[in-house]
Design an enzyme around this catalytic site. Structure first.
Site, PDB file in Angstrom:
ATOM      1  N   ILE A  11       0.852  -1.186   0.000  1.00 31.58           N
ATOM      2  CA  ILE A  11       0.000   0.000   0.000  1.00 31.58           C
ATOM      3  C   ILE A  11       0.884   1.231   0.000  1.00 31.58           C
ATOM      4  CG2 ILE A  11      -1.863   1.232   1.180  1.00 31.58           C
ATOM      5  CD1 ILE A  11      -2.598  -1.392   2.575  1.00 31.58           C
ATOM      6  N   GLY A  13       1.437   5.480   0.326  1.00 29.97           N
ATOM      7  CA  GLY A  13       0.858   6.636   0.998  1.00 29.97           C
ATOM      8  C   GLY A  13       0.195   6.304   2.319  1.00 29.97           C
ATOM      9  N   GLY A  17      -4.442   9.094   7.107  1.00 26.30           N
ATOM     10  CA  GLY A  17      -5.681   8.978   6.354  1.00 26.30           C
ATOM     11  C   GLY A  17      -6.039   7.572   5.910  1.00 26.30           C
ATOM     12  N   ILE A  18      -6.538   7.476   4.693  1.00 25.17           N
ATOM     13  CA  ILE A  18      -7.028   6.200   4.168  1.00 25.17           C
ATOM     14  C   ILE A  18      -5.907   5.178   4.084  1.00 25.17           C
ATOM     15  CG2 ILE A  18      -8.069   5.052   2.178  1.00 25.17           C
ATOM     16  CD1 ILE A  18      -9.526   7.686   1.572  1.00 25.17           C
ATOM     17  N   TYR A 154      -6.159  18.861 -10.004  1.00 29.78           N
ATOM     18  CA  TYR A 154      -6.376  17.654  -9.204  1.00 29.78           C
ATOM     19  C   TYR A 154      -7.389  16.736  -9.891  1.00 29.78           C
ATOM     20  CZ  TYR A 154      -7.743  14.722  -5.227  1.00 29.78           C
ATOM     21  OH  TYR A 154      -8.021  13.663  -4.407  1.00 29.78           O
TER      22      TYR A 154
END
Length: 282
Positions: A11, A13, A17-18, A154
Site C-alpha cells: 500500500i 501513501g 488517512g485512508i 487535481y
C-alpha cells in the site's frame, strides 16, 4: 500458512488517512502488509496505529514519483516475501488552484504525483500480480468522476487515473488481474491537511477569483469537518476490493459518494453537474 503462501499487499501513501487505515485493516484481516511512504520519518502515526491494533506492518520507503525508488521497494518485497497479491495505489496530494493563478509547473507536479505516480507503481507490480492472479486497486476520488471548482489540476489527474484504469481493466482481466478504483468523498481531516497551503493567503492572492474561492473553501471545509467519512470507513471499501471474490471496477466508499457520482453517470449533457458545482462558488 507458510511465509511464502501468506497473501501480501503493498500500500502506498500510508503516513495518514485512508492509507494508514487500510494498512491496519489489511494486517488485522491477516494479510502481510507492506506499508510504504515517501518519508519514513513520518511513520510515527502509522506505527502507533499498528501497535494499538496489535498488528505488525512491514514499513518501507517508496516515492511514487521516483522510478528507482519504486523498483527498489517492489524488488525488496519480492525478495523478502516472495509474492504480491494486491497493490493499493493510495499515495497522492490535494491541490486547490485555478487556471490563471497557477503555473504549468504546478499543474505538471499535480499530474506527476496523482497520475504518473500511480502508473509508475502499477507498471512495476503488474508482473507480480499476474503471477498470483492478484488485485490492482487505486484510490481515486469522486473528483475523478465530477470536475470540481478550483480543483482543475487535481480532478484532471484523477480523471486520468480513472480513464487509465478503466481502459486497463479488461486487458488485465485476460491475464488474471482484477483492477478496481475506489472513490472516496470527503474524508475527515484530509482536505486542509493535505493541501499544505495557507488558505486565507491563497484567497487574498486570488485576484478576481477571491470571492468564488472563499465560497468554495467555506463550503468544502464545512463538508470535511462536519459531514466527512472516517478514514477507517473508507478503508473498509479498500479491504473489500482486496477480498471480494469478484470485485467491482468502480467502488464508492459511502452512500454520499454513490449518490454524488450517480449525478455524473446519468448526466448526458452535463447540465446537472454544472448546476450542482456552480452553486459551490456563487
Amino acid at each position: 500458512m507458510s511465509a511464502t503462501s501468506q497473501k501480501t499487499v503493498l500500500i502506498t501513501g500510508t503516513s495518514s488517512g485512508i492509507g494508514l487505515a487500510a494498512a491496519v485493516a489489511a494486517a488485522r484481516a491477516g494479510w502481510r502488509t507492506v506499508a510504504t511512504l515517501r518519508d519514513p520519518s513520518r511513520a510515527d502515526a502509522l506505527r502507533k496505529a499498528a501497535a494499538e491494533a496489535g498488528v505488525e506492518l512491514d514499513i518501507r520507503q517508496l516515492d511514487v514519483t521516483d522510478e528507482a525508488s519504486v523498483a527498489a521497494a517492489v524488488d525488496g518485497v519480492i525478495a523478502d516475501h516472495g509474492r504480491l497479491d494486491a497493490v493499493v495505489n493510495n499515495a497522492g496530494a490535494g491541490h486547490v488552484g485555478t487556471l490563471e493563478n497557477e503555473s504549468l509547473a504546478e499543474i505538471r507536479e499535480v499530474m506527476e504525483v496523482n497520475f504518473f505516480g500511480v502508473v509508475n507503481v502499477s507498471k512495476a507490480v503488474m508482473p507480480h500480480l499476474r503471477a498470483t492472479g492478484g488485485r490492482l486497486i487505486t484510490v481515486t476520488s469522486v473528483g475523478g468522476v465530477i470536475g470540481q471548482p478550483f480543483n482543475e489540476a487535481y480532478c484532471a489527474a484523477k480523471f486520468a487515473v480513472e480513464g487509465y484504469m478503466e481502459s486497463l481493466a479488461p486487458v488485465a482481466r485476460t491475464v488474471g488481474v482484477a483492477v478496481s478504483v475506489v472513490e472516496p468523498g470527503a474524508v475527515a481531516t484530509e482536505f486542509v491537511n493535505n493541501l499544505g497551503i495557507d488558505l486565507e493567503g491563497a484567497i487574498n492572492a486570488a485576484g478576481p477569483y477571491s470571492g468564488a474561492l472563499r465560497q468554495y473553501v467555506n463550503r468544502t471545509v464545512a463538508q470535511f469537518t462536519d459531514g466527512a467519512q472516517t478514514p477507517a470507513g473508507a478503508a473498509e471499501a479498500v479491504l473489500g476490493a482486496m477480498t471480494a471474490e469478484q470485485p467491482a471496477f468502480r467502488i464508492q466508499t459511502s452512500d454520499w459518494a454513490r449518490a454524488f457520482v450517480a449525478t455524473k453517470l446519468t448526466d448526458a449533457d452535463g447540465s446537472a453537474v454544472q448546476s450542482l458545482t456552480s452553486a459551490w462558488v456563487s
